[in-house]
Design a protein around this motif. Structure first.
Motif, PDB file in Angstrom:
ATOM      1  N   GLN A   1       6.510 -48.082  68.135  1.00  0.00           N
ATOM      2  CA  GLN A   1       7.610 -47.654  69.003  1.00  0.00           C
ATOM      3  C   GLN A   1       7.639 -48.554  70.244  1.00  0.00           C
TER       4      GLN A   1
ATOM      5  N   SER B   1       9.172 -48.321  73.841  1.00  0.00           N
ATOM      6  CA  SER B   1       9.867 -47.486  74.830  1.00  0.00           C
ATOM      7  C   SER B   1      10.022 -48.262  76.121  1.00  0.00           C
TER       8      SER B   1
ATOM      9  N   THR C   1      14.916 -36.745  73.807  1.00  0.00           N
ATOM     10  CA  THR C   1      13.456 -36.881  73.778  1.00  0.00           C
ATOM     11  C   THR C   1      12.909 -36.979  72.357  1.00  0.00           C
ATOM     12  N   TYR C   2      13.806 -37.065  71.366  1.00  0.00           N
ATOM     13  CA  TYR C   2      13.358 -37.191  69.978  1.00  0.00           C
ATOM     14  C   TYR C   2      12.686 -38.551  69.796  1.00  0.00           C
ATOM     15  N   GLU C   3      11.679 -38.591  68.920  1.00  0.00           N
ATOM     16  CA  GLU C   3      10.935 -39.848  68.764  1.00  0.00           C
ATOM     17  C   GLU C   3      11.856 -40.966  68.267  1.00  0.00           C
ATOM     18  N   ILE C   4      11.562 -42.171  68.724  1.00  0.00           N
ATOM     19  CA  ILE C   4      12.389 -43.326  68.366  1.00  0.00           C
ATOM     20  C   ILE C   4      11.709 -44.089  67.218  1.00  0.00           C
TER      21      ILE C   4
ATOM     22  N   THR D   1       6.407 -39.980  71.564  1.00  0.00           N
ATOM     23  CA  THR D   1       7.410 -41.002  71.864  1.00  0.00           C
ATOM     24  C   THR D   1       6.788 -42.222  72.533  1.00  0.00           C
ATOM     25  N   GLN D   2       5.495 -42.172  72.748  1.00  0.00           N
ATOM     26  CA  GLN D   2       4.741 -43.238  73.422  1.00  0.00           C
ATOM     27  C   GLN D   2       5.409 -43.641  74.736  1.00  0.00           C
ATOM     28  N   ARG D   3       5.898 -42.656  75.423  1.00  0.00           N
ATOM     29  CA  ARG D   3       6.614 -42.907  76.675  1.00  0.00           C
ATOM     30  C   ARG D   3       5.811 -42.357  77.856  1.00  0.00           C
TER      31      ARG D   3
ATOM     32  N   ARG E   1       6.219 -41.173  81.715  1.00  0.00           N
ATOM     33  CA  ARG E   1       7.273 -40.798  82.653  1.00  0.00           C
ATOM     34  C   ARG E   1       6.667 -40.536  84.029  1.00  0.00           C
TER      35      ARG E   1
END
Lengths: 396, 253
Positions: free
Chosen positions: A132, A134, A156-159, B103-105, B107
């Motif tokens: 992923q 991001s 917020t759904y996974e990409i 989501t490997q994000r 924030r």
């Protein structure tokens, strides 16, 4: 179906062996989703079952392997005729006999979404494989992210994963450089990215440069040889940046990307957002998005705009938009909220009440309704229909 | 000889009583602050949310803290739904980042997010304590001593300072005289100082690495009729923690 069976056999045979290594974690989720929509006088429903299996293994102290497989089946209305959503001044221009090409099919699929190795060295981390990517600080829109387009109703759904090599080099406690290479047919067709991230006081910021081939279709030209619309590709060079921090107690963020295009007109994207949690736990979020690639008059939206929007080839067709979210924990287990999308450029909006309930430690229900308010032909025109989605997800 | 010993004891007791009576609210809260803000610590805790209908949700997380609470890292281990979610708090929680592994994000969160419930529990991130908030956000006043949860306690009223943005108008705190550990804290609503919102009861106080530590905490929410139990499964103090542990690189590990 055959491939699915082979994959299952592979998993059944191979995973117990890997598990015996005592370092492999197997987890994931199953979700069952129902989507309903009333368009004009027709009621449609689409059911989706998705199984996601994640694997993660700490090969050694500094090497990690991670992967996930997605298996998705679709039921109900699996062929969506895009022309049903469009205004008559657009559909009337489609040559006779071509109407059947404007259908988005939902076909059962199974694929390796991510599979990568992460290596941690003293001075940098290296991630190789499908991963992923991001980018940016925006919640719904990310001008600096040329790899993904988020679902506005479900940001917020996974990409999805992208094949790439990524190197993260920390520079002290608060700064880092990231270099990414996503291979194409040759060096010229490959995506390249370099990003610097830093911190000033309580603000995080990043500067980013990306070169990527943007691939989309010309939905007015059907190629009978490949039985698809003609593909158009163009080199896109992005220079941008983002920031996130706090001002007067509000969380604030901004993101900007200037896109230099090889053939078409250059354009820029901007996101500015803020959020706040009140003492009574209600959370609010507001995000403004401007995309000069979009159009400020809805009568200028053409067939290509709509098709590229529906097929997620393009982030927006309207120039100025606002997203708002208000959310409150109704009980310890339930959150209720209301999100809205306002297209300032064409004066239309969508309202979406949202609901989230924790059924157990590892089970949750997410649901939303969506109501469109706007004249036919606008982003949230009445021809977009009203509907809703309910999703049950079980984690294992 | 006996008389001398008895006289000595009486003098000692009188001295202790006199010492405890001499302590001001500022002195007591300063000692509480010193006690709860250890140089470095590691903890593994189980959090059980009990709703008004009796439903339970269980979370397990690990946390690391450095420089007396100036740097904190919290990583969820269970349930699988939130496993890997990690929160990095720096500068006494003025800077917060949250990592979502799905989501490997990462924030960046503003400090207002401390008001949010911790995984839907009756603890907000603010309640978990971050450094010197009892000193920086409240003005202390000593009230009449009381017995609470079987301990002889100092009773303090902490009133929110005008420039503070903390979510409570005042706190009532019972501090064990013997070791200055806050055994019970009542939280009052920000805009209604007479309305109690929550009560924290700390129990099973053990001495770990010479530091009194409550192995069990229960937060009762008076308004919602819910409660959240927190049980320490493991705790270590004054351990070696590298600064590199409190960075974005570690957050995404």
């Amino acid at each position: 179906m055959k491939r699915f069976i082979y994959l299952m056999i592979f998993l059944i045979c191979f995973l117990p062996f890997l598990n015996a290594q005592d370092k492999l974690e197997i987890f994931g989720y199953f979700e069952s989703q129902a989507l309903a929509s009333k368009i004009k006088n027709n009621f449609y429903q689409l059911y989706t079952n998705k199984l996601r299996v994640d694997l993660k293994s700490q090969i050694s102290k500094n090497i990690t392997f991670a992967a996930n497989f997605d298996y998705i089946t679709y039921h109900g209305k699996t062929q969506w005729d895009i022309l049903e959503f469009l205004s008559s001044n657009i559909t009337s221009k489609i040559p006779q006999g071509m109407e059947s090409f404007y259908v988005i099919p939902f076909s059962n699929r199974h694929f390796l979404d991510n599979a990568y190795i992460k290596m941690r060295f003293k001075y940098f981390d290296l991630i190789v494989g499908k991963q992923q990517i991001s980018l940016g600080t925006g919640y719904v829109w990310n001008p600096t992210d040329v790899f993904n387009i988020k679902d506005m109703l479900d940001p917020t759904y996974e990409i999805p994963g992208h094949n790439a090599m990524r190197m993260d080099i920390p520079l002290g406690a608060a700064s880092s450089i990231t270099a990414l290479y996503s291979p194409g047919d040759n060096w010229k067709d490959s995506a390249k990215m370099i990003q610097f991230e830093g911190r000033i006081s309580h603000f995080d910021y990043s500067l980013i440069a990306i070169e990527k081939i943007w691939r989309f279709h010309d939905y007015t030209q059907f190629d009978y040889e490949i039985l698809n619309f003609s593909e158009v590709s163009e080199k896109r060079q992005l220079l941008g940046g983002s920031m996130a921090g706090e001002f007067l107690g509000l969380g604030i963020w901004a993101e900007y990307g200037y896109n230099k295009m090889e053939k078409s007109k250059d354009f820029c994207e901007l996101v500015v957002g803020l959020d706040y949690t009140f003492d009574f736990k209600t959370y609010i979020l507001l995000e403004y998005y401007r995309n000069t690639f979009g159009k400020s008059n809805y009568e200028d939206y053409d067939l290509n705009d709509w098709m590229r929007l529906f097929t997620a080839e393009q982030k927006a067709i309207s120039r100025d938009q606002i997203y708002t979210l208000i959310q409150h924990p109704a009980t310890d287990l339930m959150t209720i909220g209301l999100s809205s999308f306002i297209s300032i450029s064409d004066s239309s909006f969508t309202l979406a009440p949202v609901f989230n309930y924790s059924l157990s430690d590892n089970a949750e229900i997410i649901a939303y309704l969506n109501f469109s308010f706007g004249r036919e032909g606008k982003i949230s025109g009445k021809n977009m229909g009203n509907g809703g989605m309910i999703r049950l997800r079980i984690y294992f | 000889m006996k008389n001398i010993i008895i006289s000595g004891l009486v003098i000692l007791i009188l001295a202790l009583v006199s010492f405890s009576q001499d302590l001001t609210g500022e002195d007591i809260i300063q000692k509480v602050n010193e006690l709860i803000n250890v140089q470095t610590s590691y903890g593994k805790a189980k959090m059980i949310i009990i709703t008004s209908s009796g439903s339970k949700r269980t979370f397990i997380y690990e946390s690391w803290s450095k420089n007396k609470g100036e740097k904190n890292l919290v990583r969820y281990l269970e349930p699988i739904r939130v496993k890997g979610q990690t929160i990095l708090m720096l500068n006494h929680s003025d800077d917060i980042w949250m990592y979502f592994p799905r989501t490997q994000r990462v924030r960046k969160l503003a400090s207002h997010s401390k008001k949010q419930k911790m995984q839907g529990s009756d603890f907000s991130y603010e309640d978990m304590g971050s450094g010197d908030e009892f000193i920086n956000d409240f003005s202390p006043k000593r009230l009449k001593d009381e017995k609470m949860e079987g301990h002889n306690c100092f009773k303090l009223e902490l009133t929110r300072k005008p420039d503070s943005n903390i979510s409570y108008s005042r706190l009532i705190m019972w501090v064990i005289k013997e070791n200055f550990y806050p055994v019970v804290i009542d939280y009052y609503e920000k805009h209604n100082p007479s309305s109690q919102e929550k009560r924290l009861v700390q129990s099973d106080i053990r001495i770990i690495d010479d530091i009194p530590t409550a192995m069990k905490m229960v937060m009762f929410n008076e308004n919602d009729n819910t409660q959240t139990e927190m049980e320490l499964l493991e705790v270590k103090y004054n351990i070696t923690l590298e600064d590199s542990m409190f960075t974005e690189r570690e957050l995404k590990k």
